[in-house]
Design an enzyme around this catalytic site. Structure first.
Site, PDB file in Angstrom:
ATOM      1  N   SER A   1      25.265  30.074  30.168  1.00 11.95           N
ATOM      2  CA  SER A   1      25.247  31.514  29.954  1.00 11.95           C
ATOM      3  C   SER A   1      25.805  32.173  31.202  1.00 11.95           C
ATOM      4  O   SER A   1      25.329  31.907  32.306  1.00 11.95           O
ATOM      5  CB  SER A   1      23.801  31.954  29.702  1.00 11.95           C
ATOM      6  OG  SER A   1      23.727  33.356  29.636  1.00 11.95           O
TER       7      SER A   1
ATOM      8  N   LYS B   1      28.718  30.956  26.822  1.00 14.45           N
ATOM      9  CA  LYS B   1      28.179  32.230  26.337  1.00 14.45           C
ATOM     10  C   LYS B   1      28.428  33.273  27.409  1.00 14.45           C
ATOM     11  O   LYS B   1      28.135  33.046  28.579  1.00 14.45           O
ATOM     12  CB  LYS B   1      26.682  32.067  26.076  1.00 14.45           C
ATOM     13  CG  LYS B   1      25.875  33.348  26.076  1.00 14.45           C
ATOM     14  CD  LYS B   1      24.485  33.079  25.548  1.00 14.45           C
ATOM     15  CE  LYS B   1      23.452  33.994  26.167  1.00 14.45           C
ATOM     16  NZ  LYS B   1      22.100  33.710  25.657  1.00 14.45           N
TER      17      LYS B   1
ATOM     18  N   LYS C   1      28.000  37.477  28.469  1.00 18.37           N
ATOM     19  CA  LYS C   1      27.302  38.731  28.188  1.00 18.37           C
ATOM     20  C   LYS C   1      28.353  39.806  27.939  1.00 18.37           C
ATOM     21  O   LYS C   1      29.373  39.867  28.650  1.00 18.37           O
ATOM     22  CB  LYS C   1      26.435  39.132  29.380  1.00 18.37           C
ATOM     23  CG  LYS C   1      25.337  38.118  29.715  1.00 18.37           C
ATOM     24  CD  LYS C   1      24.141  38.273  28.798  1.00 18.37           C
ATOM     25  CE  LYS C   1      23.009  37.350  29.220  1.00 18.37           C
ATOM     26  NZ  LYS C   1      21.854  37.460  28.298  1.00 18.37           N
TER      27      LYS C   1
ATOM     28  N   ASP D   1      26.697  37.507  23.983  1.00 17.65           N
ATOM     29  CA  ASP D   1      25.323  38.022  23.927  1.00 17.65           C
ATOM     30  C   ASP D   1      25.344  39.483  24.362  1.00 17.65           C
ATOM     31  O   ASP D   1      25.760  39.797  25.483  1.00 17.65           O
ATOM     32  CB  ASP D   1      24.424  37.201  24.858  1.00 17.65           C
ATOM     33  CG  ASP D   1      22.951  37.629  24.793  1.00 17.65           C
ATOM     34  OD1 ASP D   1      22.626  38.519  23.981  1.00 17.65           O
ATOM     35  OD2 ASP D   1      22.135  37.067  25.549  1.00 17.65           O
TER      36      ASP D   1
ATOM     37  N   GLU E   1      25.076  37.300  19.654  1.00 16.06           N
ATOM     38  CA  GLU E   1      23.628  37.309  19.859  1.00 16.06           C
ATOM     39  C   GLU E   1      23.138  38.739  20.077  1.00 16.06           C
ATOM     40  O   GLU E   1      23.672  39.475  20.904  1.00 16.06           O
ATOM     41  CB  GLU E   1      23.325  36.434  21.085  1.00 16.06           C
ATOM     42  CG  GLU E   1      21.857  36.193  21.307  1.00 16.06           C
ATOM     43  CD  GLU E   1      21.605  35.299  22.531  1.00 16.06           C
ATOM     44  OE1 GLU E   1      22.551  34.648  23.009  1.00 16.06           O
ATOM     45  OE2 GLU E   1      20.470  35.282  23.000  1.00 16.06           O
TER      46      GLU E   1
ATOM     47  N   ASP F   1      17.687  37.193  19.082  1.00 14.65           N
ATOM     48  CA  ASP F   1      16.949  36.769  20.270  1.00 14.65           C
ATOM     49  C   ASP F   1      15.754  37.711  20.426  1.00 14.65           C
ATOM     50  O   ASP F   1      14.656  37.442  19.914  1.00 14.65           O
ATOM     51  CB  ASP F   1      17.896  36.810  21.489  1.00 14.65           C
ATOM     52  CG  ASP F   1      17.216  36.553  22.827  1.00 14.65           C
ATOM     53  OD1 ASP F   1      15.981  36.399  22.870  1.00 14.65           O
ATOM     54  OD2 ASP F   1      17.917  36.515  23.873  1.00 14.65           O
TER      55      ASP F   1
ATOM     56  N   LYS G   1      12.941  31.144  22.199  1.00 17.69           N
ATOM     57  CA  LYS G   1      12.490  31.138  23.587  1.00 17.69           C
ATOM     58  C   LYS G   1      10.978  30.982  23.558  1.00 17.69           C
ATOM     59  O   LYS G   1      10.281  31.791  22.927  1.00 17.69           O
ATOM     60  CB  LYS G   1      12.866  32.449  24.291  1.00 17.69           C
ATOM     61  CG  LYS G   1      14.348  32.554  24.617  1.00 17.69           C
ATOM     62  CD  LYS G   1      14.667  33.821  25.375  1.00 17.69           C
ATOM     63  CE  LYS G   1      16.157  33.914  25.676  1.00 17.69           C
ATOM     64  NZ  LYS G   1      16.555  35.268  26.104  1.00 17.69           N
TER      65      LYS G   1
ATOM     66  N   GLY H   1      17.466  30.766  27.456  1.00 18.48           N
ATOM     67  CA  GLY H   1      16.957  30.628  28.819  1.00 18.48           C
ATOM     68  C   GLY H   1      16.483  31.961  29.364  1.00 18.48           C
ATOM     69  O   GLY H   1      16.888  33.026  28.904  1.00 18.48           O
TER      70      GLY H   1
END
Ligand code: MG
Length: 370
Positions: A136, A162, A164, A189, A214, A239, A263, A291
């Site tokens: 990530s 991944k 952001k 994400d 996400e 998420d 998670k 994570g």
């Protein structure tokens, strides 16, 4: 087993590099480590993954400390517990505060596995002996930097990338990444940075062949995500919206999500995480393990959970060295060619590195049952 002693460590660790999301930048990581002992002297370890500020969820290190000290420890201290599944039942009189519950429950799961001489993965019913991992990557303002960072992680063998995204930092970023890396499994994400007003923009993401997007919409939403999913080819993965098996069931029934990011802290512990895993497997919804910038203790719990069979997409559990100069476990979590070999020692499979642990501990509180 009888819970005879619980120790709480308030920890302060500094990440190697700042991690940037649409909602904040982190480099200092303040969190809690829990140590639980039974009457035979076995020890289990757990981690509270709550951040020091409530940007991801309403829980913080401070609220976790309050909940654990004043409500959760009094429930389990001195108590005889047959199986860790009983812990979430015992905690059901307390609403939410999932990360606080998970920290205590996780330590009891580790204790249970060690006492019964099995790995935590086996105690949960997991079978995989190595797990695939992705990486990530936080927001980079400089595109060349981002491309260089991604290239480095692909070279290291990470199985999916991944990134952001946030408004103003989305289409162009993904276009540039796809231009440089046409075939790499790539996902984005959004950490709830968009609304349905952005639907035309979000539809443009379909051209990048992302494995999923996400949590594009609000952190407490499952209705608008269903509306959005009907108009997107790209799979939505929830998420922040998922706190329980019930949330999972509702989101899947509504068509709000095609993938679930599990998670452990967000859903209140390993028992609930396993229930979500089992339900998703039944419904053919793949899951992966997200994570929370964990230390090695939390990372070890994630690895154990990921040995369950429906964790068929690479998770965010990178190696220790991605985040820390020196982790608090020995050996550290190592990623080789995109895989982590699941440890075979009992419990979480990694030993705490006491010296490192002590060096990051800023406060220590002990509770004993007499
Ligand atoms: Mg996320």
């Amino acid at each position: 087993m009888i819970i005879k002693e619980i120790n709480i460590r308030k920890m302060k660790m500094t990440m190697k590099t700042p991690f940037v999301t649409g909602l904040g930048t982190f480099q200092e990581k303040d969190f809690l480590i829990l140590e639980v002992k039974d009457e035979l002297g076995n020890t289990g370890w757990g981690e509270s993954v709550a951040f020091s500020t409530p940007w991801y969820s309403e829980e913080t290190l401070g609220t976790n400390l309050h909940m654990i000290n004043d409500f959760l420890i009094p429930i389990v201290l001195g108590k005889e517990i047959g199986h860790p599944d009983e812990v979430s039942q015992l905690f059901s009189t307390i609403r939410k505060n999932n990360m606080a519950k998970s920290a205590v429950e996780g330590a009891i799961w580790d204790l249970y596995a060690k006492r019964n001489k099995m790995t935590l993965g086996h105690a949960l019913g997991g079978k995989q002996d190595k797990i695939e991992v992705g990486i990530s990557i936080g927001i980079h303002e400089n595109m060349a930097d981002l491309v260089g960072t991604v290239r480095g992680f692909i070279k290291e063998g990470y199985k999916r990338i991944k990134v952001k995204i946030k408004p103003g930092h989305d289409i162009e970023v993904l276009r540039e990444l796809r231009r440089n890396f046409p075939d790499v499994p790539l996902m984005a994400d959004a950490n709830s940075a968009y609304t349905l007003d952005d639907i035309e923009l979000l539809k443009q993401l379909d051209e990048f062949n992302l494995t999923m997007i996400e949590q594009p919409l609000a952190s407490d939403d499952i209705i608008d995500h269903a509306t959005l999913q009907k108009q997107l080819k790209t799979a939505i993965c929830l998420d922040e919206s998922i706190h329980s098996l019930e949330d999972t069931r509702k989101a899947i029934e509504l068509g709000s999500t095609q993938v679930i990011n599990v998670k452990i802290g967000r859903v209140g512990g390993l028992t609930e995480a396993k229930k979500i895993h089992d339900y998703c497997m039944e419904k053919n919804i793949p899951v992966w393990c997200g994570g929370m910038l964990e230390s090695g203790i939390g990372r070890a719990h994630n690895i154990a959970l990921t040995t369950l069979p429906n964790f068929i997409l690479p998770g965010d559990t990178a190696g220790s060295s991605r985040y820390w100069e020196k982790d608090i476990i020995s050996p550290e979590v190592i990623v080789e060619d995109g895989y982590i070999t699941v440890p075979t020692a009992y419990g979480i499979g990694y030993e705490p590195d006491c010296e490192a642990m002590d060096s990051y501990t800023v406060e220590y509180t002990q509770f004993k049952a007499y």
